[in-house]
Motif scaffolding. Sequence first.
Motif, PDB file in Angstrom:
ATOM      1  N   SER A  69       9.844  41.366  40.786  1.00  0.00           N
ATOM      2  CA  SER A  69       9.997  39.925  40.553  1.00  0.00           C
ATOM      3  C   SER A  69      10.683  39.271  41.749  1.00  0.00           C
ATOM      4  O   SER A  69      11.794  38.769  41.639  1.00  0.00           O
ATOM      5  CB  SER A  69      10.796  39.667  39.285  1.00  0.00           C
ATOM      6  OG  SER A  69      12.035  40.383  39.317  1.00  0.00           O
ATOM      7  N   CYS A  70      10.016  39.306  42.897  1.00  0.00           N
ATOM      8  CA  CYS A  70      10.574  38.689  44.101  1.00  0.00           C
ATOM      9  C   CYS A  70      10.621  37.170  43.933  1.00  0.00           C
ATOM     10  O   CYS A  70       9.679  36.568  43.411  1.00  0.00           O
ATOM     11  CB  CYS A  70       9.738  39.057  45.320  1.00  0.00           C
ATOM     12  SG  CYS A  70       9.724  40.837  45.669  1.00  0.00           S
ATOM     13  N   GLY A  71      11.695  36.574  44.413  1.00  0.00           N
ATOM     14  CA  GLY A  71      11.922  35.155  44.180  1.00  0.00           C
ATOM     15  C   GLY A  71      11.022  34.225  44.950  1.00  0.00           C
ATOM     16  O   GLY A  71      10.987  33.022  44.680  1.00  0.00           O
ATOM     17  N   PHE A  72      10.259  34.759  45.920  1.00  0.00           N
ATOM     18  CA  PHE A  72       9.411  33.922  46.775  1.00  0.00           C
ATOM     19  C   PHE A  72       7.942  34.020  46.431  1.00  0.00           C
ATOM     20  O   PHE A  72       7.117  33.245  46.933  1.00  0.00           O
ATOM     21  CB  PHE A  72       9.580  34.337  48.244  1.00  0.00           C
ATOM     22  CG  PHE A  72       9.097  35.745  48.526  1.00  0.00           C
ATOM     23  CD1 PHE A  72       7.794  35.998  48.898  1.00  0.00           C
ATOM     24  CD2 PHE A  72       9.973  36.820  48.408  1.00  0.00           C
ATOM     25  CE1 PHE A  72       7.349  37.282  49.143  1.00  0.00           C
ATOM     26  CE2 PHE A  72       9.544  38.115  48.657  1.00  0.00           C
ATOM     27  CZ  PHE A  72       8.226  38.348  49.021  1.00  0.00           C
ATOM     28  N   CYS A  73       7.554  34.978  45.590  1.00  0.00           N
ATOM     29  CA  CYS A  73       6.159  35.377  45.456  1.00  0.00           C
ATOM     30  C   CYS A  73       5.492  34.778  44.223  1.00  0.00           C
ATOM     31  O   CYS A  73       6.061  34.785  43.128  1.00  0.00           O
ATOM     32  CB  CYS A  73       6.069  36.898  45.417  1.00  0.00           C
ATOM     33  SG  CYS A  73       4.366  37.502  45.418  1.00  0.00           S
ATOM     34  N   ALA A  74       4.250  34.317  44.404  1.00  0.00           N
ATOM     35  CA  ALA A  74       3.503  33.684  43.323  1.00  0.00           C
ATOM     36  C   ALA A  74       2.737  34.684  42.462  1.00  0.00           C
ATOM     37  O   ALA A  74       2.193  34.307  41.421  1.00  0.00           O
ATOM     38  CB  ALA A  74       2.518  32.668  43.905  1.00  0.00           C
ATOM     39  N   VAL A  75       2.685  35.951  42.865  1.00  0.00           N
ATOM     40  CA  VAL A  75       1.957  36.946  42.084  1.00  0.00           C
ATOM     41  C   VAL A  75       2.674  37.178  40.752  1.00  0.00           C
ATOM     42  O   VAL A  75       3.901  37.251  40.684  1.00  0.00           O
ATOM     43  CB  VAL A  75       1.829  38.267  42.876  1.00  0.00           C
ATOM     44  CG1 VAL A  75       1.164  39.342  42.036  1.00  0.00           C
ATOM     45  CG2 VAL A  75       1.035  38.037  44.155  1.00  0.00           C
ATOM     46  N   GLU A  76       1.889  37.313  39.691  1.00  0.00           N
ATOM     47  CA  GLU A  76       2.442  37.453  38.340  1.00  0.00           C
ATOM     48  C   GLU A  76       3.240  38.750  38.184  1.00  0.00           C
ATOM     49  O   GLU A  76       2.830  39.811  38.652  1.00  0.00           O
ATOM     50  CB  GLU A  76       1.299  37.423  37.321  1.00  0.00           C
ATOM     51  CG  GLU A  76       1.742  37.493  35.874  1.00  0.00           C
ATOM     52  CD  GLU A  76       0.577  37.454  34.910  1.00  0.00           C
ATOM     53  OE1 GLU A  76       0.801  37.707  33.712  1.00  0.00           O
ATOM     54  OE2 GLU A  76      -0.556  37.189  35.349  1.00  0.00           O
ATOM     55  N   THR A  77       4.377  38.668  37.506  1.00  0.00           N
ATOM     56  CA  THR A  77       5.209  39.835  37.214  1.00  0.00           C
ATOM     57  C   THR A  77       5.008  40.253  35.766  1.00  0.00           C
ATOM     58  O   THR A  77       4.907  39.411  34.878  1.00  0.00           O
ATOM     59  CB  THR A  77       6.698  39.523  37.440  1.00  0.00           C
ATOM     60  OG1 THR A  77       6.899  39.156  38.807  1.00  0.00           O
ATOM     61  CG2 THR A  77       7.562  40.737  37.123  1.00  0.00           C
TER      62      THR A  77
END
Length: 290
Positions: free
Chosen positions: A68-76
């Motif tokens: 769950s990186c704070g910059f990334c739009a990929v779904e967690t």
Amino acid sequence: MATIIPERRPSWLRVRPPEGEGYEEIKRLMRSKALHTVCEEARCPNIRECWGHGTATFMILGRICTRSCGFCAVETGRPLGVDWEEPKRVAEAVRQMGLRYAVVTSVNRDELKDGGASIFAATIRWIRRLNPGCKVEVLTPDFKGDYDALKVVMDAKPDVFNHNVETVPRLYRRVRPQAVYQRSLQVLKWAKELNPAAPTKSGFMLGLGESWDEVLEVMRDLRAHDVDILTIGQYLRPSFQHLPIQRYVPLEEFAALREEGKKMGFRHVESGPFVRSSYHAHEQAEEALG
């Protein structure tokens, strides 16, 4: 505490929405083969340019990430199983697009024993099997620092190995909470040791609250770990649920960092607001390979 700047972007950071015949053709191809691209999932600002020219970065191992990186739009979330037919479908798409240079990345799959390394290796081999002469660059996760998993990928002989450090170590807890800066550096070092002939590559974003001195220190660390190619871009907030932008970095600063990188000995430095890992990847590799 750093000041959060307004979301309105300066003129040099505005792009037109994706459209056009090339864009639509690649979109249809990806959907027909049930494939994903990081271009779409990460909302890359270069999608219009790259897809318009018939290039795309394949994202294997599904579209749900275990981190769950704070910059990334990929779904967690919790990913589905592994699709062992996916490597062949990627290779077929590469053939259909007529690519001479393919970039393959993935979500993090920390729940898998090898982190998905075997799928990376299979994808490299299938691309080569169906597309003789096509070079393959991989942008991998850190595999939780598992040397054996990394070796599986490197044994498949990618032409370029990429793993991004993303930001300066001080910001990791906020930006990459499940990652470890030194572990990423170690992965890059191991990759070079496992295949010295293949250029290694890494990159990071600006605008998250880093200082100039911290950025230079990261660049020195990457060179000390034998990284050949460096990419530097502007962080662009995917949504209001992601980390806020602390600063829009002026073009002059990107140019200055490019010069600093050349002085440090990187074979190639791609530095600019829209730069992402696979942006102009073919040209980067050609320069690095000499």
